[in-house]
Design a protein around this motif. Structure first.
Motif, mmCIF file in Angstrom:
data_model
loop_
_atom_site.group_PDB
_atom_site.id
_atom_site.type_symbol
_atom_site.label_atom_id
_atom_site.label_comp_id
_atom_site.label_asym_id
_atom_site.label_seq_id
_atom_site.Cartn_x
_atom_site.Cartn_y
_atom_site.Cartn_z
ATOM 1 N N ALA A 259 0.824 -1.218 0.000
ATOM 2 C CA ALA A 259 0.000 0.000 0.000
ATOM 3 C C ALA A 259 0.852 1.260 0.000
ATOM 4 O O ALA A 259 0.424 2.304 -0.508
ATOM 5 N N ARG A 260 2.050 1.207 0.552
ATOM 6 C CA ARG A 260 2.897 2.404 0.594
ATOM 7 C C ARG A 260 3.450 2.738 -0.782
ATOM 8 O O ARG A 260 3.549 3.905 -1.153
ATOM 9 N N VAL A 261 3.831 1.712 -1.527
ATOM 10 C CA VAL A 261 4.392 1.925 -2.865
ATOM 11 C C VAL A 261 3.293 2.211 -3.866
ATOM 12 O O VAL A 261 3.473 2.972 -4.824
ATOM 13 N N GLY A 262 2.111 1.616 -3.659
ATOM 14 C CA GLY A 262 1.028 1.740 -4.630
ATOM 15 C C GLY A 262 1.177 0.716 -5.745
ATOM 16 O O GLY A 262 2.032 -0.175 -5.694
ATOM 17 N N LEU A 263 0.333 0.812 -6.749
ATOM 18 C CA LEU A 263 0.355 -0.163 -7.836
ATOM 19 C C LEU A 263 1.552 0.062 -8.741
ATOM 20 O O LEU A 263 1.940 1.199 -9.036
ATOM 21 N N VAL A 264 2.140 -1.055 -9.189
ATOM 22 C CA VAL A 264 3.210 -1.028 -10.191
ATOM 23 C C VAL A 264 2.756 -1.920 -11.337
ATOM 24 O O VAL A 264 1.821 -2.720 -11.193
ATOM 25 N N PRO A 265 3.405 -1.819 -12.504
ATOM 26 C CA PRO A 265 2.965 -2.642 -13.644
ATOM 27 C C PRO A 265 2.899 -4.131 -13.359
ATOM 28 O O PRO A 265 2.011 -4.822 -13.860
ATOM 29 N N LEU A 266 3.825 -4.648 -12.509
ATOM 30 C CA LEU A 266 3.802 -6.083 -12.227
ATOM 31 C C LEU A 266 2.544 -6.469 -11.447
ATOM 32 O O LEU A 266 1.993 -7.563 -11.644
ATOM 33 N N GLY B 185 -0.293 4.618 3.502
ATOM 34 C CA GLY B 185 -0.834 3.640 2.568
ATOM 35 C C GLY B 185 -2.178 4.000 1.971
ATOM 36 O O GLY B 185 -2.730 3.205 1.183
ATOM 37 N N GLU B 186 -2.731 5.154 2.328
ATOM 38 C CA GLU B 186 -4.091 5.490 1.881
ATOM 39 C C GLU B 186 -4.188 5.587 0.353
ATOM 40 O O GLU B 186 -5.126 5.078 -0.256
ATOM 41 N N SER B 187 -3.217 6.231 -0.278
ATOM 42 C CA SER B 187 -3.299 6.386 -1.732
ATOM 43 C C SER B 187 -3.156 5.040 -2.437
ATOM 44 O O SER B 187 -3.842 4.781 -3.445
ATOM 45 N N GLY B 188 -2.313 4.158 -1.895
ATOM 46 C CA GLY B 188 -2.155 2.832 -2.491
ATOM 47 C C GLY B 188 -3.418 2.008 -2.390
ATOM 48 O O GLY B 188 -3.767 1.249 -3.313
ATOM 49 N N ILE B 189 -4.140 2.163 -1.284
ATOM 50 C CA ILE B 189 -5.405 1.434 -1.104
ATOM 51 C C ILE B 189 -6.425 1.901 -2.142
ATOM 52 O O ILE B 189 -7.134 1.092 -2.752
ATOM 53 N N LEU B 190 -6.498 3.213 -2.360
ATOM 54 C CA LEU B 190 -7.443 3.744 -3.355
ATOM 55 C C LEU B 190 -7.061 3.295 -4.762
ATOM 56 O O LEU B 190 -7.924 2.929 -5.570
ATOM 57 N N GLU B 191 -5.772 3.291 -5.073
ATOM 58 C CA GLU B 191 -5.309 2.848 -6.386
ATOM 59 C C GLU B 191 -5.706 1.408 -6.663
ATOM 60 O O GLU B 191 -6.054 1.041 -7.792
ATOM 61 N N SER B 192 -5.653 0.546 -5.622
ATOM 62 C CA SER B 192 -5.874 -0.892 -5.811
ATOM 63 C C SER B 192 -7.297 -1.217 -6.236
ATOM 64 O O SER B 192 -7.567 -2.313 -6.739
ATOM 65 N N LEU B 193 -8.228 -0.281 -6.047
ATOM 66 C CA LEU B 193 -9.611 -0.526 -6.479
ATOM 67 C C LEU B 193 -9.693 -0.746 -7.987
ATOM 68 O O LEU B 193 -10.589 -1.438 -8.479
ATOM 69 N N SER B 194 -8.718 -0.194 -8.718
ATOM 70 C CA SER B 194 -8.744 -0.321 -10.175
ATOM 71 C C SER B 194 -8.413 -1.733 -10.652
ATOM 72 O O SER B 194 -8.604 -2.040 -11.835
ATOM 73 N N LEU B 195 -7.942 -2.590 -9.755
ATOM 74 C CA LEU B 195 -7.586 -3.961 -10.147
ATOM 75 C C LEU B 195 -8.811 -4.834 -10.382
ATOM 76 O O LEU B 195 -8.709 -5.900 -10.990
ATOM 77 N N GLY B 196 -9.959 -4.416 -9.870
ATOM 78 C CA GLY B 196 -11.185 -5.147 -10.142
ATOM 79 C C GLY B 196 -11.509 -6.266 -9.182
ATOM 80 O O GLY B 196 -12.330 -7.132 -9.487
ATOM 81 N N PHE B 197 -10.878 -6.268 -7.973
ATOM 82 C CA PHE B 197 -11.164 -7.319 -6.992
ATOM 83 C C PHE B 197 -11.945 -6.788 -5.793
ATOM 84 O O PHE B 197 -11.975 -7.424 -4.737
ATOM 85 N N GLY B 198 -12.569 -5.631 -5.956
ATOM 86 C CA GLY B 198 -13.366 -5.069 -4.877
ATOM 87 C C GLY B 198 -12.493 -4.327 -3.874
ATOM 88 O O GLY B 198 -11.320 -4.034 -4.116
ATOM 89 N N ASP B 199 -13.098 -4.021 -2.712
ATOM 90 C CA ASP B 199 -12.372 -3.294 -1.670
ATOM 91 C C ASP B 199 -11.261 -4.166 -1.096
ATOM 92 O O ASP B 199 -11.498 -5.324 -0.735
ATOM 93 N N PRO B 200 -10.047 -3.641 -0.959
ATOM 94 C CA PRO B 200 -8.951 -4.436 -0.393
ATOM 95 C C PRO B 200 -9.064 -4.549 1.123
ATOM 96 O O PRO B 200 -9.689 -3.695 1.778
ATOM 97 N N GLU C 215 -0.372 -5.168 -11.873
ATOM 98 C CA GLU C 215 -1.435 -5.247 -12.876
ATOM 99 C C GLU C 215 -1.293 -6.504 -13.726
ATOM 100 O O GLU C 215 -2.308 -7.111 -14.118
ATOM 101 N N GLU C 216 -0.057 -6.932 -13.972
ATOM 102 C CA GLU C 216 0.173 -8.177 -14.711
ATOM 103 C C GLU C 216 -0.324 -9.379 -13.909
ATOM 104 O O GLU C 216 -0.988 -10.277 -14.446
ATOM 105 N N ILE C 217 -0.045 -9.385 -12.616
ATOM 106 C CA ILE C 217 -0.528 -10.480 -11.748
ATOM 107 C C ILE C 217 -2.052 -10.477 -11.708
ATOM 108 O O ILE C 217 -2.693 -11.543 -11.754
ATOM 109 N N ALA C 218 -2.648 -9.297 -11.626
ATOM 110 C CA ALA C 218 -4.109 -9.199 -11.576
ATOM 111 C C ALA C 218 -4.743 -9.772 -12.839
ATOM 112 O O ALA C 218 -5.765 -10.483 -12.777
ATOM 113 N N ARG C 219 -4.151 -9.481 -14.016
ATOM 114 C CA ARG C 219 -4.687 -10.050 -15.260
ATOM 115 C C ARG C 219 -4.617 -11.567 -15.248
ATOM 116 O O ARG C 219 -5.557 -12.244 -15.688
#
Length: 460
Positions: free
Chosen positions: A94-101, A128-143, A103-107
């Protein structure tokens, strides 16, 4: 084998998967370090979370590399773990936020049939707040926001896991009536650790036993880092099915050559695996013969009181096989003089030859390691041993040996009572220990002898 639901923890390197694994199993089983890529093989353990029982799998960090490379082989282990799991915990930082890898794992996960719970680790504080918000874009619901290191967010993780792995429990623990007074159960899984120098073929041997590529192997030295325990059922040549817990360990080099912190942790983990095992197999490389480091590794197992078997691997490509075998046996007799007649076997992890013999000897060795001799039978043997070779009389004063009793098993320990036993020569103690092994069915297992003298009521 456990019938518990299975939960796999996956994610890119260094997001905290092993830290969460250790938190769930309640022990520091998996190696943890700040650098990425510490975990390589998948590691399993029984976990408990707010009363919810399940089997958890720690996996290597998922990397998008060529399948033939080491990261590629690690990824294949992760994919196998997800395929067998009831639910996967997809962990991000959550501190780093989403990285391309991520998103690759999510696919990849969206194409699997295993349910996925998104976990945002290192979410303590506001970082970690911004990373948590970013993760919603992965399509797995609320983290599920948690901190594996500090134990925060575990109740929320429990609530997310519950619908996927809730199982019925009849509340009745099985009663095993085949346990003796020492707690030994011959039907319990044999705890068999495979130890040795790097590249001796330990992981390859276990894979051959299992009939699958359960552990990562390859030409690179030092692939195995964690000690990995795998439950397995061996069918012996008579058709009987016997439970085995195989323990793969990291290769142990000479202490002077071990400078890296992570390798030191791996060696310490291998030594801990020896403590956990009942029977230890020292695996030698037939193409390299016996080296002084092998003797040090063997001595470490014997000092812990573990039953030891020596297996020479790569026997299918050994040159001058007969002289090699005799040379190794002679060197073992000289280098490990405290144990005579240690089993020395030949195996081939590549072809599977000799594996059934190795397991048969391992079960027989565990039985000897767990043997208890009645005091009557023991002292009848003791009287004959003293009659055949009386103890010496240093300074003209006789050492009187009264009786012998077995105090413990696993490893077998005996207590010798008598007067002036503090002056009993080591050679005579060795005579008694070798006789116990030879005549009372203990074979080549380590036997310990403790000397006791009666207290003198006038001695102040």
């Amino acid at each position: 084998m456990s019938n518990l639901p299975v939960v796999a923890i996956i994610g890119r390197p260094n997001v905290g998967k092993s830290t969460l694994f250790n938190r769930l199993v309640g022990k520091k089983l998996a190696l943890v370090d700040d650098r990425p890529g510490v975990t390589r093989d998948r590691r399993e353990g029984d976990a408990s979370l707010v009363g919810l029982e399940f089997r958890v799998i720690d996996t290597a960090g998922y990397e998008d590399e060529d399948a033939a490379s080491l990261p590629g082989r690690m990824r294949a282990q992760t994919e196998a773990a997800v395929a067998q799991a009831d639910v996967a915990l997809f962990m991000i930082d959550a501190r780093v936020g989403l990285v391309p890898l991520d998103e690759e794992i999510a696919r990849w996960l969206r194409g699997s049939k295993t349910p996925v719970i998104l976990v945002a680790n290192k979410a303590e504080g506001k970082a970690g707040e911004s990373g948590i918000l970013e993760s919603l874009s992965l399509g797995f619901g609320d983290p599920v926001a948690l901190s594996a290191e500090h134990g925060e967010g575990l109740v929320e993780l429990f609530e997310a896991l519950l619908p996927h792995i809730e199982h019925e429990d009849d509340g009745e623990a099985p009663v095993d009536e085949n346990v003796d007074e020492d707690g030994y159960n011959p039907d319990a899984p044999l705890k068999l650790a495979i130890i040795g120098r790097p590249n001796a073929g330990k992981s390859t041997l276990i894979n051959r036993m299992l009939g699958e590529e359960r552990l990562i192997t390859g030409p690179e030295a030092g692939i195995t880092r964690d000690s990995i325990a795998v439950d397995w059922t061996w069918q012996d040549p008579d058709g009987e099915r016997r439970a085995v817990r195989l323990i793969d360990t990291a290769g142990m080099r000479k202490r002077a050559n071990v400078q890296d912190k992570l390798e030191k942790l791996s060696v310490a983990d291998a030594l801990h695996a020896i403590d956990f095992a009942e029977v230890v197999v020292l695996l030698l490389d037939a193409t390299r013969g016996l080296e002084s480091q092998d003797l040090r590794i063997a001595d470490a197992a014997l000092q812990e009181g573990r039953a030891l078997i020596v297996a020479i691997n790569k026997w299918d490509v050994a040159e001058n096989a007969s002289s090699l075998f005799n040379g190794i046996r002679t060197a073992l007799e000289d280098g490990l003089s405290q144990i005579k007649g240690m089993p020395v076997l030949t195996v081939s992890a590549a072809t599977g030859k000799g594996i059934d013999t190795l397991l048969k000897v391992a079960f027989e060795t565990r039985e000897a390691w767990s043997r208890r001799i009645g005091t009557g039978e023991l002292n009848r043997w003791f009287e004959k041993a003293i009659e055949a070779n009386p103890p010496p009389a240093p300074g003209g004063k006789r050492i009187k040996l009264r009786y012998l009793t077995q105090a413990k098993t696993r490893p077998p320990g005996f207590v010798l009572f008598g007067t002036r036993v503090d002056q009993l020569p080591t050679s005579y103690q060795r005579y008694l220990i070798n006789g116990i092994r030879r005549d009372l069915g203990f074979g080549a297992v380590p036997v310990r002898l403790t000397l006791r003298a009666p207290k003198n009521p006038f001695d102040r």
